[in-house]
Write a protein that holds these residues in place. Structure first.
Motif, PDB file in Angstrom:
ATOM      1  N   GLU A 263      22.057  31.172 -43.860  1.00 11.39           N
ATOM      2  CA  GLU A 263      23.292  30.415 -44.066  1.00 11.39           C
ATOM      3  C   GLU A 263      24.264  30.623 -42.908  1.00 11.39           C
ATOM      4  N   PHE A 264      24.020  31.665 -42.116  1.00  9.01           N
ATOM      5  CA  PHE A 264      24.932  32.037 -41.039  1.00  9.01           C
ATOM      6  C   PHE A 264      24.293  31.892 -39.663  1.00  9.01           C
ATOM      7  N   ILE A 265      23.013  32.247 -39.559  1.00  9.64           N
ATOM      8  CA  ILE A 265      22.337  32.306 -38.265  1.00  9.64           C
ATOM      9  C   ILE A 265      21.369  31.133 -38.136  1.00  9.64           C
ATOM     10  N   SER A 266      21.475  30.389 -37.057  1.00  8.41           N
ATOM     11  CA  SER A 266      20.577  29.254 -36.812  1.00  8.41           C
ATOM     12  C   SER A 266      19.520  29.635 -35.779  1.00  8.41           C
ATOM     13  N   ASN A 267      18.474  28.813 -35.669  1.00  4.96           N
ATOM     14  CA  ASN A 267      17.454  29.046 -34.643  1.00  4.96           C
ATOM     15  C   ASN A 267      18.065  29.028 -33.244  1.00  4.96           C
ATOM     16  N   GLU A 268      19.044  28.159 -33.044  1.00  7.25           N
ATOM     17  CA  GLU A 268      19.696  28.079 -31.736  1.00  7.25           C
ATOM     18  C   GLU A 268      20.416  29.386 -31.404  1.00  7.25           C
ATOM     19  N   ASP A 269      21.010  30.019 -32.435  1.00  8.20           N
ATOM     20  CA  ASP A 269      21.655  31.315 -32.222  1.00  8.20           C
ATOM     21  C   ASP A 269      20.636  32.353 -31.769  1.00  8.20           C
ATOM     22  N   ILE A 270      19.498  32.357 -32.433  1.00  6.11           N
ATOM     23  CA  ILE A 270      18.469  33.346 -32.117  1.00  6.11           C
ATOM     24  C   ILE A 270      17.968  33.160 -30.690  1.00  6.11           C
ATOM     25  N   LEU A 271      17.726  31.920 -30.303  1.00  8.86           N
ATOM     26  CA  LEU A 271      17.254  31.659 -28.944  1.00  8.86           C
ATOM     27  C   LEU A 271      18.317  32.019 -27.910  1.00  8.86           C
ATOM     28  N   ALA A 272      19.573  31.721 -28.228  1.00 11.34           N
ATOM     29  CA  ALA A 272      20.650  31.998 -27.276  1.00 11.34           C
ATOM     30  C   ALA A 272      20.873  33.494 -27.098  1.00 11.34           C
ATOM     31  N   ILE A 273      20.765  34.242 -28.190  1.00 11.79           N
ATOM     32  CA  ILE A 273      20.993  35.685 -28.109  1.00 11.79           C
ATOM     33  C   ILE A 273      19.788  36.382 -27.487  1.00 11.79           C
ATOM     34  N   GLY A 274      18.582  35.866 -27.798  1.00  9.16           N
ATOM     35  CA  GLY A 274      17.381  36.416 -27.193  1.00  9.16           C
ATOM     36  C   GLY A 274      16.978  37.764 -27.742  1.00  9.16           C
ATOM     37  N   PHE A 302      26.403  43.169 -40.001  1.00  6.51           N
ATOM     38  CA  PHE A 302      25.253  42.942 -39.120  1.00  6.51           C
ATOM     39  C   PHE A 302      25.390  43.880 -37.921  1.00  6.51           C
ATOM     40  N   ARG A 303      24.577  44.928 -37.897  1.00  5.71           N
ATOM     41  CA  ARG A 303      24.717  45.936 -36.853  1.00  5.71           C
ATOM     42  C   ARG A 303      24.500  45.367 -35.456  1.00  5.71           C
ATOM     43  N   ASP A 304      23.384  44.655 -35.262  1.00  3.16           N
ATOM     44  CA  ASP A 304      23.028  44.211 -33.915  1.00  3.16           C
ATOM     45  C   ASP A 304      23.817  42.999 -33.449  1.00  3.16           C
ATOM     46  N   LEU A 305      24.612  42.418 -34.338  1.00  2.00           N
ATOM     47  CA  LEU A 305      25.512  41.331 -33.938  1.00  2.00           C
ATOM     48  C   LEU A 305      26.946  41.815 -33.790  1.00  2.00           C
ATOM     49  N   ASP A 306      27.194  43.124 -34.098  1.00  2.76           N
ATOM     50  CA  ASP A 306      28.552  43.685 -34.044  1.00  2.76           C
ATOM     51  C   ASP A 306      29.507  42.831 -34.878  1.00  2.76           C
ATOM     52  N   CYS A 307      29.078  42.510 -36.088  1.00  2.00           N
ATOM     53  CA  CYS A 307      29.806  41.517 -36.876  1.00  2.00           C
ATOM     54  C   CYS A 307      29.862  41.909 -38.347  1.00  2.00           C
ATOM     55  N   ILE A 308      30.996  41.631 -38.994  1.00  3.62           N
ATOM     56  CA  ILE A 308      31.157  41.773 -40.440  1.00  3.62           C
ATOM     57  C   ILE A 308      31.570  40.420 -41.001  1.00  3.62           C
ATOM     58  N   LEU A 309      30.830  39.947 -42.011  1.00  2.00           N
ATOM     59  CA  LEU A 309      31.158  38.686 -42.677  1.00  2.00           C
ATOM     60  C   LEU A 309      31.794  38.963 -44.029  1.00  2.00           C
ATOM     61  N   THR A 310      32.727  38.105 -44.436  1.00  2.00           N
ATOM     62  CA  THR A 310      33.189  38.100 -45.820  1.00  2.00           C
ATOM     63  C   THR A 310      32.654  36.829 -46.471  1.00  2.00           C
ATOM     64  N   ILE A 311      31.997  37.005 -47.624  1.00  2.00           N
ATOM     65  CA  ILE A 311      31.308  35.902 -48.299  1.00  2.00           C
ATOM     66  C   ILE A 311      31.849  35.779 -49.717  1.00  2.00           C
ATOM     67  N   GLU A 312      32.310  34.607 -50.080  1.00  2.00           N
ATOM     68  CA  GLU A 312      32.720  34.355 -51.458  1.00  2.00           C
ATOM     69  C   GLU A 312      31.461  34.292 -52.316  1.00  2.00           C
ATOM     70  N   LYS A 313      31.322  35.246 -53.227  1.00  2.00           N
ATOM     71  CA  LYS A 313      30.060  35.364 -53.952  1.00  2.00           C
ATOM     72  C   LYS A 313      29.779  34.138 -54.817  1.00  2.00           C
ATOM     73  N   GLU A 314      30.778  33.634 -55.493  1.00  2.00           N
ATOM     74  CA  GLU A 314      30.552  32.528 -56.428  1.00  2.00           C
ATOM     75  C   GLU A 314      29.983  31.300 -55.729  1.00  2.00           C
ATOM     76  N   SER A 315      30.513  30.986 -54.554  1.00  2.00           N
ATOM     77  CA  SER A 315      30.085  29.775 -53.852  1.00  2.00           C
ATOM     78  C   SER A 315      29.091  30.036 -52.730  1.00  2.00           C
ATOM     79  N   GLY A 316      29.023  31.297 -52.247  1.00  2.00           N
ATOM     80  CA  GLY A 316      28.192  31.605 -51.092  1.00  2.00           C
ATOM     81  C   GLY A 316      28.832  31.215 -49.777  1.00  2.00           C
ATOM     82  N   LYS A 317      30.074  30.774 -49.818  1.00  2.00           N
ATOM     83  CA  LYS A 317      30.773  30.311 -48.620  1.00  2.00           C
ATOM     84  C   LYS A 317      31.226  31.493 -47.768  1.00  2.00           C
ATOM     85  N   ILE A 318      31.047  31.374 -46.450  1.00  2.00           N
ATOM     86  CA  ILE A 318      31.548  32.382 -45.521  1.00  2.00           C
ATOM     87  C   ILE A 318      33.047  32.159 -45.338  1.00  2.00           C
TER      88      ILE A 318
END
Length: 551
Positions: A263-274, A302-318
């Motif tokens: 829901e957060f990471i796309s294939n394009e992100d993966i290719l760009a980050i490598g 996400f350790r390797d992305l140096d990132c913390i997400l907040t996710i609304e549990k009821e909707s799954g929305k970031i």
């Protein structure tokens, strides 16, 4: 003519203990030196005497006004006999219970194999109760003395367990790569994740990092899913892309909610980050999913992305992302504030606490950052403590770790791979340190013992209560080590339970409240049996019912 309560019957006691039986049971083998002794209440008893004697002849004698009593300071590897005598108001014996039990031992608590070296304990320290250490499989006191260990039953042998912690109902939860489990303190299995994944159809969900019993009775776990892929990474095709999934299970083992990192990471992100994928960890290496019940928000790290997400549990929305960004994330909050972080926890005042492992060869730290709100549009570091305060352990921890809030804004810090646990005050004084170590017989020396996470709680019995009859009053006794709120219902017919009067009250730890039985009813009682039910708000599985005959 006044009505008299003639007798009572113990009808039912919930999950944390059965009031009718003697605890510990005769011949029981347990793995803790802190024991909550319990016998059935004796009608007319004013006091109970407790006599505990070890096979070596050491004795403990105590007197209490309740039929439940916590006793600390027993010893691993010892056998005990215990006797409880119920006495009336003039000291006459009404009933005596007499049983025996054994406290097991293990290398986990053998001081020749494992030790917990305490350094620099200050009078200003706030650490209390027990500290759970997951790789060590123990709970220790602040002076480094083990009081409990998780026994190594066959299915747990040679496995490294993570996220070991005590639940409000007095059980423990933990995980390895193949299973998430809940067990009793003495290792009896209560619940485990399904053998076959409902989400992926795989043999399991390959669990990692996080497993928590939620307040609604469900379980939250981090798992893996393998998404079909045709990506070319480092010159090779990746046919299955490993991503993280947050899973909520019902007590029956059914998936009732899930959220995938796709829901957060796309294939394009993966290719760009490598980043390399398919070699163990999931892409981005999600290492935490903390659920804040009050706000209904999950904090995913996400350790390797140096990132913390907040996710609304009821909707799954970031709702928000903090830290460095993947290409598709165009938000700007928290960039370059932290790196390789672990275990975010929400604090009062819209603040986030976590362990900042930091980049390789840089000093690790503990951070509190501000959350973005309508009143605060920018995430900033509010407080930070760097771990280079002495040379006893490395100042950088490349893996694992967490931080927990204590009283008065003190913080308990586990440095993970660096094998150091310490407490720090708001003015950055280190007030307590613990160095877990294991003995290497081959090299004839002590080695540091890392722990993935630590957990702090007041005792092995945080929420426990009893109900008894005292002079035509109902006495609710909080035998737990935490303040608790209780819901009390009284009814004359079981089938009309839901329509009866309900009273809610809070009792401090170690205290009791007496309630006149007649005050629980809105009308005069005729000659009949009445029922009283008392449940704990913080330990909903513990429900104590009593029945009384009124004439």
């Amino acid at each position: 003519m006044s009505r008299t309560l003639l007798f009572f019957v113990i009808a039912f006691c919930g999950q944390s203990g059965i009031a009718q039986q003697l605890v510990p049971a005769d011949g029981a083998v347990i793995t803790r030196t802190s024991i909550l002794f319990e016998v059935p209440e004796v009608v007319g008893a004013k006091t109970y005497t407790y006599h505990i004697e070890s096979a070596k002849g050491n004795t403990i004698d105590l007197t209490d006004d309740n039929h439940v009593l916590r006793v600390d300071g027993l010893s691993f590897g010892e056998s005990y006999n215990w006797k409880v005598t119920a006495l009336d108001s003039v000291g006459k014996t009404l009933y005596t219970y007499n049983q025996g039990f054994e406290i097991a031992t293990s290398d986990f608590v053998n001081p020749k194999e494992t030790r917990f070296h305490i350094v620099g304990a200050s009078n200003n320290r706030k650490i209390k109760g027990l500290i759970f250490l997951d790789y060590s499989r123990v709970a220790i006191t602040p002076d480094g003395k083990p009081v409990w260990f998780l026994p190594e039953r066959e299915s747990l042998k040679n496995k490294r367990l993570r996220d070991l912690k005590l639940t409000n109902r007095g059980t423990v939860t933990y995980l390895d790569a193949l299973k998430c489990e809940e067990s009793s303190l003495d290792g009896d299995l209560i619940w485990s994740t399904p053998d076959t994944s409902e989400l992926t159809g795989e043999s399991n969900d390959l669990y990692h990092h996080e497993f928590t019993l939620l307040s609604n009775g469900n379980y939250l776990a981090l798992g893996k899913e393998f998404v079909p892929s045709e990506l070319m990474i480092n010159g090779a095709e990746v046919s299955k892309l490993p991503l993280s999934v947050i899973i909520e299970y019902s007590p029956e083992g059914k998936v009732v909610w899930s959220w995938s990192s796709s829901e957060f990471i796309s294939n394009e992100d993966i290719l760009a980050i490598g980043q390399k994928v398919g070699v163990g960890n999931t892409f981005g290496h999600m290492n935490a999913a903390y659920f804040d019940v009050k706000t209904g928000v999950i904090y995913a790290s996400f350790r390797d992305l140096d990132c913390i997400l907040t996710i609304e549990k009821e909707s799954g929305k970031i709702l928000q992302s903090y830290g460095d960004k993947i290409p598709s994330d165009t938000t700007t909050q928290g960039i370059d504030l932290f790196a390789k972080q672990h275990a975010p926890i929400k604090l009062r005042g819209d603040r986030l606490l976590f362990f900042n492992n930091n980049e390789r060869n840089e000093t690790s730290s503990v951070q509190i950052i501000s959350e973005v709100t309508d009143e605060n549009p920018k995430a900033e570091i509010l407080w930070e403590f760097f771990c280079d305060f002495d040379s006893l352990r490395p100042a950088h921890s490349p893996r694992m770790g967490n931080a927990l809030p204590l009283e008065d804004e003190h913080i308990l810090v586990n440095m993970g791979k660096a094998a150091r646990v310490f407490e720090v005050s708001p003015d950055k004084e280190v007030t307590w340190q613990c160095f877990p170590e294991i003995w290497d017989g081959g090299l004839n020396r002590w080695h540091p013992q890392p722990n993935y996470r630590t957990f702090n709680i007041s005792s092995l019995y945080p929420y426990y209560h009893t109900v008894s009859l005292r002079n035509e009053k109902i006495r609710v006794y909080n035998e737990g080590s935490e303040d608790d709120t209780y819901i009390i219902r009284a009814y004359a017919e079981p089938k009309k339970r839901k329509k009866t009067k309900k009273v809610e009250l809070t009792i401090e730890k170690g205290q009791f409240i007496d309630i006149q039985l007649s005050s629980l009813f809105n009308r005069k009682l005729k000659s009949k049996t009445v029922y009283v039910e008392v449940s704990s708000k913080n330990n909903p599985g513990l429900v104590v019912e009593r029945s009384y005959l009124v004439r």
